[in-house]
Design an enzyme around this catalytic site. Structure first.
Site, PDB file in Angstrom:
ATOM      1  N   ASP A 289       0.816  -1.211   0.000  1.00 32.34           N
ATOM      2  CA  ASP A 289       0.000   0.000   0.000  1.00 32.34           C
ATOM      3  C   ASP A 289       0.855   1.269   0.000  1.00 32.34           C
ATOM      4  O   ASP A 289       1.865   1.356   0.695  1.00 32.34           O
ATOM      5  CB  ASP A 289      -0.856  -0.042   1.286  1.00 32.34           C
ATOM      6  N   GLU A 331       1.041  -0.623  -5.052  1.00 35.02           N
ATOM      7  CA  GLU A 331      -0.033   0.343  -5.180  1.00 35.02           C
ATOM      8  C   GLU A 331       0.630   1.705  -5.145  1.00 35.02           C
ATOM      9  O   GLU A 331       1.003   2.206  -4.088  1.00 35.02           O
ATOM     10  CB  GLU A 331      -1.050   0.223  -4.033  1.00 35.02           C
TER      11      GLU A 331
HETATM   12  C1  GLC Z   1      -4.147   3.346  -0.116  1.00 32.28           C
HETATM   13  C2  GLC Z   1      -5.497   2.687   0.044  1.00 32.28           C
HETATM   14  C3  GLC Z   1      -6.469   3.679   0.557  1.00 32.28           C
HETATM   15  C4  GLC Z   1      -5.978   4.229   1.883  1.00 32.28           C
HETATM   16  C5  GLC Z   1      -4.553   4.752   1.766  1.00 32.28           C
HETATM   17  C6  GLC Z   1      -3.938   4.983   3.108  1.00 32.28           C
HETATM   18  O1  GLC Z   1      -4.147   4.318  -1.076  1.00 32.28           O
HETATM   19  O2  GLC Z   1      -5.918   2.138  -1.171  1.00 32.28           O
HETATM   20  O3  GLC Z   1      -7.748   3.139   0.697  1.00 32.28           O
HETATM   21  O4  GLC Z   1      -6.812   5.254   2.318  1.00 32.28           O
HETATM   22  O5  GLC Z   1      -3.717   3.841   1.114  1.00 32.28           O
HETATM   23  O6  GLC Z   1      -3.648   3.753   3.715  1.00 32.28           O
END
Ligand code: GLC
Length: 660
Positions: A289, A331
């Protein structure tokens, strides 16, 4: 006197630290992996951390402890997972094939809890899912927790969802069904009630340094000059004052999510160990993430820093040594040009990074094309997307649990604008299209007080493509075409496509969140509905939206599995149709091509294939007789693309080998 680390004596001491405790029958295997991956690991760790130690002996000691922890992790790895590692090491392309299909959902919304998810395996199998991304299921912060993205304990399951045994059972059941479980691994931050944060609050200096903390606003203000904002309305700024620490703590997202300080080698080691412990439970893929934010450097946006990439490279090496069956997925919601690096550049000492990365620009550009009835942004994104490196794949998607962020399209929009204002105007137009109820779309703007501001859009795909507003059969038909068009692009682009729970049933928005205190301030819950058993029971019906979408998606997916041209790593060549609403590309080789043509407009378009292929360098294809795989029609040189329609054309004769 310190000993340079590349001396054979050092290397063998490090190897011994790794092997100590590992049963001798695995020594050969692990030694081979060490020899393959340790040089790259050592290289990046030295760059990241050597300067943090008093001398190279101290750094060497730290490396020894890291390798010995890695050895322990291998010792704890169950036999069936060791076997999986072996299989996947022999077939490193396994996740790039056209049979791969992801599905993404929250465990509770999908099925109540982890045990419930097991009960839904038949649904996943009916779609042909091979990869299940369950949104955060680890123990999260009490109270507000950003949909579970504020982790309180990496070694415990959210008690509402079950326990570790349930996770292990689920992983095993999924594996038995040919499905790999993907878990979020929230790398960038922990919750303010995670034991590290609690220890810091209790005055433990070593844990205080797990975080970025500043006694006053001097440095935060200096950083803020260059930083963006993720949640400008509900969590403005990137720092939060923490009374117990008497300090400003770096909090990129919500104030209760404390960014980890990766300059501290202990943070890296602890996070790597936590990831490997979960891998040993049977998790086969990790969605890493917010990877873009891992390293902070003053004077920059603190995104995509070279060290953030080095951290990912180091993690990849550790996984390649201790659990090579495991996939890492980045991500990083960043501009197209920044994306490829997350898959590794492959230059210099093997710089391998994640196996998979979200293609956020492709997703946003496809929605932009629908709104504008013009494919120029999505064409530019395709152009800016280089061929994949070996053994890597895009993660292609239409919707996910987050908003559709428009800002990633700025560079593509800039190529067609004469200044920032024009870019702003264009992107905010797209945002308004989906968020203002002035079109067929029924979404909302995300985190923007000013409707002209560009941030994001929330809403389920079906609401955004017009199902919710459709009154007539024709309008419903157009909505269906739009939804299928976006999924068709995700299936054909070249990557692993991901279905977001509910889209396969044309499920709409869920307004219920406004009454839930812990969710009300975050409109992303609009597109995080509960599983709808009623819709599910209609999935095979010939009447209604759900059956039509479900059947069409299953049909497309069944075809996809039979078409090697749609494997992630098959080549892609963009075509440049004269009609702005069309997007067209060829997948596969000139001997066995597949031509994807999509019409992003509400008007029927006729196109001459000779014109489409002119200038493509693929002239040989002009004499080919094509068959549209989606409806089996044979086309001559003039093809018809209906409003929001798509064609998957292959040479008529190559069709014979397939069973569709
Ligand atoms: C990522 C997740 C999102 C979250 C963020 C902080 O972007 O997809 O949902 O709010 O991280 O953890």
């Amino acid at each position: 006197m310190s000993v340079p680390l590349n001396q054979p004596a050092c290397q063998s001491a490090l190897l011994n630290a790794l092997l100590a405790g590992i049963t001798p029958n695995l020594h050969q295997r692990i030694t081979t992996r060490f020899e393959q991956h340790f040089p790259a690991l050592q290289h990046v760790l030295q760059q990241l951390y050597a300067s943090q130690f008093a001398d190279s002996n101290a750094f060497q000691q730290w490396l020894m402890s890291l390798l010995s922890a890695l050895g322990n992790s291998i010792t704890m790895r169950p036999a069936n997972l060791l076997e999986l590692d072996q299989q996947r090491s022999r077939d490193r392309q396994w996740f790039t094939r056209q049979n791969m299909l992801g599905y993404c959902c929250y465990a509770d919304r999908f099925a109540g809890d982890l045990k419930g998810v097991q009960q839904r395996i038949p649904h996943l199998q009916e779609l042909g899912v091979t990869y299940l991304h369950l949104l955060p299921f680890l123990k999260a912060r009490a109270g507000e927790n950003d949909g579970g993205f504020a982790i309180a304990d990496f070694d415990a399951i959210d008690p509402r969802l079950g326990n570790m045994q349930d996770l292990e059972d689920l992983c095993a059941a999924l594996r038995h069904a040919g499905i790999s479980l993907c878990s979020d691994f929230i790398l960038n931050h922990v919750a303010d009630d995670h034991p590290w944060a609690l220890a810091a609050k209790n005055g433990d200096a070593s844990y205080r340094d797990y975080f970025y903390h500043y006694p006053d606003r001097t440095e935060p203000d200096r950083f803020e000059e260059h930083l963006g904002q993720v949640f400008p309305l509900v969590a403005p700024g990137n720092f939060s004052y923490v009374q117990q620490l008497q300090a400003w703590v770096w909090t990129t997202f919500y104030p209760y999510q404390w960014d980890l300080n990766y300059r501290n080698p202990a943070v890296f080691a602890d996070m790597a160990a936590a990831l490997l412990r979960l891998a040993n439970r049977g998790v086969e893929a990790f969605r890493l993430d917010s990877t873009a934010f891992l390293w902070k450097r003053s004077g920059t946006k603190c995104m995509n820093q070279p060290e953030a990439h080095q951290i990912l490279q180091a993690l990849r090496c550790l996984v390649d040594i201790a659990a090579p069956g495991v996939l890492l997925k980045a991500e990083a919601i960043v501009e197209t040009a920044e994306l490829p690096a997350y898959l590794g550049t492959g230059t210099e000492v093997q710089e391998k990074e994640c196996h998979l990365a979200y293609h956020a620009s492709l997703m946003a550009a496809a929605w932009a094309a629908l709104a504008e009835q013009d494919s120029s942004l999505v064409r530019r994104v395709c152009q800016a997307t280089p061929a994949l490196p070996a053994q890597a794949s895009w993660l292609t998607y239409v919707r996910c649990h987050d908003d559709i962020g428009w800002n990633v399209l700025r560079p593509e929009a800039a190529l067609e604008a004469s200044g920032t204002e024009e870019i702003q105007h264009r992107l905010s137009g797209i945002s308004r299209f989906y968020g203002s109820n002035d079109s067929y779309a029924r979404g909302q703007s995300f985190q923007a007080s000013d409707p002209a501001a560009v941030h994001g859009t929330v809403g389920m795909a079906s609401a955004l493509t017009g199902f919710s507003s459709a009154q007539t059969p024709q309008e419903k038909q157009l909505a269906r075409q739009r939804l299928l068009l976006l999924y068709g692009l995700s299936f054909c682009f070249g990557g692993m496509p991901l279905i977001y729970m509910g889209d396969e049933l044309a499920q709409g928005n869920d307004e219920a969140y406004t009454c839930v205190p812990a969710q009300a301030a975050d409109s992303r819950w609009l597109h995080r509905p509960e599983w709808n058993e009623d819709l599910y029971s209609q999935r095979h019906s010939c009447l209604g939206d759900t059956g039509a979408v479900f059947n069409a998606l299953c049909h497309m997916l069944q075809l996809r599995r039979q078409l090697p041209q749609l494997a992630a790593d098959a080549p892609r060549r963009l075509l440049q149709p004269e009609q702005p609403a069309l997007l067209a590309f060829i997948r596969g080789t000139a001997e066995q091509p597949l031509m994807f043509i999509a019409n992003f407009s509400d008007e029927h378009i006729s196109v001459a294939l000779s014109d489409l292929l002119a200038g493509s360098g693929m002239k040989d294809l002009t004499s080919m007789v094509w068959r549209n795989m989606l409806d089996k029609t044979i086309t001559g040189q003039a093809v018809e693309v209906p409003a929001y329609g798509q064609l998957w054309l292959i040479e008529k004769t190559t069709m014979q080998g397939t069973t569709a």
